[in-house]
Design a protein around this motif. Structure first.
Motif, mmCIF file in Angstrom:
data_model
loop_
_atom_site.group_PDB
_atom_site.id
_atom_site.type_symbol
_atom_site.label_atom_id
_atom_site.label_comp_id
_atom_site.label_asym_id
_atom_site.label_seq_id
_atom_site.Cartn_x
_atom_site.Cartn_y
_atom_site.Cartn_z
ATOM 1 N N ASN A 1 -67.189 24.342 129.393
ATOM 2 C CA ASN A 1 -68.422 23.596 129.821
ATOM 3 C C ASN A 1 -68.452 22.372 128.743
ATOM 4 O OD1 ASN A 1 -69.092 25.625 127.672
ATOM 5 N ND2 ASN A 1 -70.818 24.181 127.539
ATOM 6 N N LYS A 2 -68.918 21.412 129.421
ATOM 7 C CA LYS A 2 -69.375 20.032 128.719
ATOM 8 C C LYS A 2 -70.867 19.774 128.803
ATOM 9 C CE LYS A 2 -66.123 16.633 128.436
ATOM 10 N NZ LYS A 2 -65.270 15.562 128.979
ATOM 11 N N PHE A 3 -71.505 18.847 128.183
ATOM 12 C CA PHE A 3 -72.847 18.765 128.157
ATOM 13 C C PHE A 3 -73.317 17.529 128.588
ATOM 14 C CE2 PHE A 3 -72.118 21.638 124.699
ATOM 15 C CZ PHE A 3 -72.376 22.767 125.324
ATOM 16 N N ASN A 4 -74.587 17.122 128.844
ATOM 17 C CA ASN A 4 -75.098 15.676 129.172
ATOM 18 C C ASN A 4 -74.731 14.681 128.459
ATOM 19 O OD1 ASN A 4 -75.720 17.026 131.651
ATOM 20 N ND2 ASN A 4 -77.939 16.632 131.133
ATOM 21 N N ASN A 5 -74.428 15.135 127.093
ATOM 22 C CA ASN A 5 -74.536 13.714 126.072
ATOM 23 C C ASN A 5 -72.942 13.136 126.255
ATOM 24 O OD1 ASN A 5 -72.876 16.533 125.070
ATOM 25 N ND2 ASN A 5 -72.311 15.030 123.450
ATOM 26 N N THR A 6 -71.874 13.821 127.172
ATOM 27 C CA THR A 6 -70.565 13.183 127.472
ATOM 28 C C THR A 6 -70.702 12.243 128.604
ATOM 29 O OG1 THR A 6 -69.997 15.191 128.903
ATOM 30 C CG2 THR A 6 -69.710 15.335 126.673
ATOM 31 N N LEU A 7 -71.536 12.397 129.371
ATOM 32 C CA LEU A 7 -71.684 11.332 130.645
ATOM 33 C C LEU A 7 -71.688 10.077 130.242
ATOM 34 C CD1 LEU A 7 -74.444 13.156 132.717
ATOM 35 C CD2 LEU A 7 -71.885 13.172 133.010
ATOM 36 N N ASN A 8 -70.858 9.230 131.017
ATOM 37 C CA ASN A 8 -70.542 7.782 130.691
ATOM 38 C C ASN A 8 -70.227 7.221 132.081
ATOM 39 O OD1 ASN A 8 -70.178 5.617 129.230
ATOM 40 N ND2 ASN A 8 -68.521 6.605 127.781
ATOM 41 N N GLY A 9 -70.629 5.727 132.067
ATOM 42 C CA GLY A 9 -70.343 4.983 133.312
ATOM 43 C C GLY A 9 -69.125 3.907 133.210
ATOM 44 N N HIS A 10 -68.861 3.973 134.470
ATOM 45 C CA HIS A 10 -67.812 2.857 134.537
ATOM 46 C C HIS A 10 -68.176 1.718 133.998
ATOM 47 C CE1 HIS A 10 -64.940 0.317 136.715
ATOM 48 N NE2 HIS A 10 -66.078 -0.627 137.070
ATOM 49 N N GLY A 11 -67.127 1.054 133.089
ATOM 50 C CA GLY A 11 -67.165 -0.313 132.381
ATOM 51 C C GLY A 11 -67.823 0.039 130.936
ATOM 52 N N HIS A 12 -68.033 1.102 130.735
ATOM 53 C CA HIS A 12 -68.907 1.223 129.294
ATOM 54 C C HIS A 12 -67.714 1.758 128.464
ATOM 55 C CE1 HIS A 12 -73.194 0.957 130.337
ATOM 56 N NE2 HIS A 12 -72.873 1.428 131.564
ATOM 57 N N ASP A 13 -67.849 1.181 127.067
ATOM 58 C CA ASP A 13 -66.858 1.761 126.125
ATOM 59 C C ASP A 13 -66.879 3.188 125.583
ATOM 60 O OD1 ASP A 13 -66.158 -0.883 125.717
ATOM 61 O OD2 ASP A 13 -67.574 -1.000 123.793
ATOM 62 N N VAL A 14 -65.824 4.141 125.349
ATOM 63 C CA VAL A 14 -65.781 5.229 124.890
ATOM 64 C C VAL A 14 -65.376 5.176 123.389
ATOM 65 C CG1 VAL A 14 -64.625 7.520 124.853
ATOM 66 C CG2 VAL A 14 -65.200 6.179 126.963
ATOM 67 N N GLU A 15 -66.146 5.565 122.475
ATOM 68 C CA GLU A 15 -66.212 5.777 121.169
ATOM 69 C C GLU A 15 -65.118 6.884 120.825
ATOM 70 O OE1 GLU A 15 -69.493 5.832 118.619
ATOM 71 O OE2 GLU A 15 -69.992 3.828 119.123
ATOM 72 N N LEU A 16 -64.223 6.545 119.997
ATOM 73 C CA LEU A 16 -63.063 7.520 119.311
ATOM 74 C C LEU A 16 -63.565 8.125 118.225
ATOM 75 C CD1 LEU A 16 -59.780 5.445 120.077
ATOM 76 C CD2 LEU A 16 -60.748 7.278 121.499
ATOM 77 N N PRO A 17 -64.033 9.411 118.005
ATOM 78 C CA PRO A 17 -64.630 10.000 117.131
ATOM 79 C C PRO A 17 -63.719 10.009 116.007
ATOM 80 C CG PRO A 17 -63.964 11.703 118.568
ATOM 81 C CD PRO A 17 -63.684 10.311 119.245
ATOM 82 N N VAL A 18 -64.401 9.742 114.525
ATOM 83 C CA VAL A 18 -63.716 9.640 113.296
ATOM 84 C C VAL A 18 -62.995 10.909 113.094
ATOM 85 C CG1 VAL A 18 -65.128 7.697 112.687
ATOM 86 C CG2 VAL A 18 -65.594 9.992 112.183
ATOM 87 N N THR A 19 -63.591 12.065 113.637
ATOM 88 C CA THR A 19 -62.830 13.283 113.407
ATOM 89 C C THR A 19 -61.711 13.687 114.064
ATOM 90 O OG1 THR A 19 -64.515 14.316 115.085
ATOM 91 C CG2 THR A 19 -65.299 14.316 112.899
ATOM 92 N N SER A 20 -61.418 12.915 114.930
ATOM 93 C CA SER A 20 -60.048 13.115 115.687
ATOM 94 C C SER A 20 -58.969 11.867 115.671
ATOM 95 C CB SER A 20 -60.453 13.532 116.980
ATOM 96 O OG SER A 20 -59.305 13.558 117.962
ATOM 97 N N LYS A 21 -57.798 12.432 115.611
ATOM 98 C CA LYS A 21 -56.750 11.284 115.751
ATOM 99 C C LYS A 21 -55.873 11.728 116.843
ATOM 100 C CE LYS A 21 -57.321 9.873 111.436
ATOM 101 N NZ LYS A 21 -58.160 8.608 111.376
#
Length: 298
Positions: free
Chosen positions: A114-134
């Motif tokens: 599963n995923k959650f609603n906090n993951t939802l994003n729209g076309h044209g918006h930035d995606v932040e690469l988490p500092v906890t992942s490489k």
């Protein structure tokens, strides 16, 4: 119909996209001059045939009205095409060639997470690469949006429960995903599910398992496949899930990704997403969702 979420004054509003542009259905509903129209995508889905007929009639009338106000599809800000699903259900390892490229066993049953609603994003918006992942990866996926309450549906009737389909990117932090045998942590970072911009109603898609699907990163094609390569097809997935729990209107099912993800490369050739990378997921007849990767602001 091609339904979109447009963002105006930090509010999500329902729109319909046609060859002329985008009609703001929410604004028309609030004006009180266009009868009973839904104001959100969820009101439209949950409103059934009557809500859909109201929107279709309004759009048809606007197409003939020279004074109707149309928004430029290229200049609006898009939100996720479905804004508040009760559930986001994902199917892992569901393309045969993807399972093979990652040296995974072909599953006997759909692998669900599963995923959650906090993951939802729209076309044209930035995606932040988490500092906890490489090791952040892209995953082109066909999204199914459920249109009615569904439980114990047969495979033969399963597609009757679908409201529409959309392009989605199941962005995945592989180092977090594979830290334990539970994948959730690598899947639920903020903004990790760009979806849309269009939600295309099911009547416009003759067979969801005959659609070309691809990913382009910085202009380079990385994934190019067809939804026919799914191990479990759309009707099988819906039926299987519904035998275990109830699907509600507006629920999203992400149906897996084809071969070509970074994880599928030999370890020495894996170059994961970096700030500045631009990723586009495109599915035949469903449009493209494009997002730029940026460093997380902490």
């Amino acid at each position: 119909m091609k339904l979109v979420t447009i963002q105006i004054d930090n509010q999500n509003q329902l729109g319909v996209k046609t060859a002329r542009g985008i009609l703001n259905i929410t604004a028309a509903a609030r004006s009180g001059t266009s009868g009973s129209l839904p104001t959100t995508i969820h009101e439209l889905i949950e409103g059934g045939a009557s809500a859909r007929q109201a929107v279709e009639s309004y759009v048809s009338a606007a197409e003939l009205d020279s004074g109707a106000e149309w928004l430029d599809a290229a200049s609006v800000s898009y939100g996720a095409c479905v804004t508040r699903p009760e559930k986001i259900i994902c199917v892992g390892l569901n393309y045969r060639k993807h399972a093979e490229e990652t040296n995974a066993k072909i599953p006997e049953f759909p692998i669900l997470f599963n995923k959650f609603n906090n993951t939802l994003n729209g076309h044209g918006h930035d995606v932040e690469l988490p500092v906890t992942s490489k090791e952040v990866d892209y995953e082109a996926e066909l999204a199914i949006v459920i249109g009615r309450r569904t439980k114990h549906v047969s495979e033969e009737q399963a597609l009757d429960s679908v409201f529409g389909y959309a392009s989605a990117n199941d962005i995945s932090a592989r180092d977090l995903q594979l830290r334990t045998n539970q994948w959730m942590l690598g899947k639920v970072c903020d903004g990790f599910t760009p979806i849309g911009p269009e939600l295309v109603t099911a009547d416009e898609i003759a067979d969801p398992n005959q659609l070309n699907i691809r990913t382009v990163v910085n202009g380079e094609e990385r994934q190019n496949s067809n939804t026919s390569d799914m191990i479990f097809n759309c009707k099988q997935i819906i039926s299987y899930i519904s035998r275990h729990f109830t699907l509600e209107p507006g629920d999203i099912i992400l149906t897996g990704t084809p071969e070509g993800v970074v994880l599928g490369y030999p370890p020495e050739k894996r170059v994961y997403l970096q700030p500045g990378d631009v990723v586009t997921v495109e599915i035949e007849n469903l449009g493209s969702v494009t997002n730029k990767m940026v460093a997380e602001n902490v």
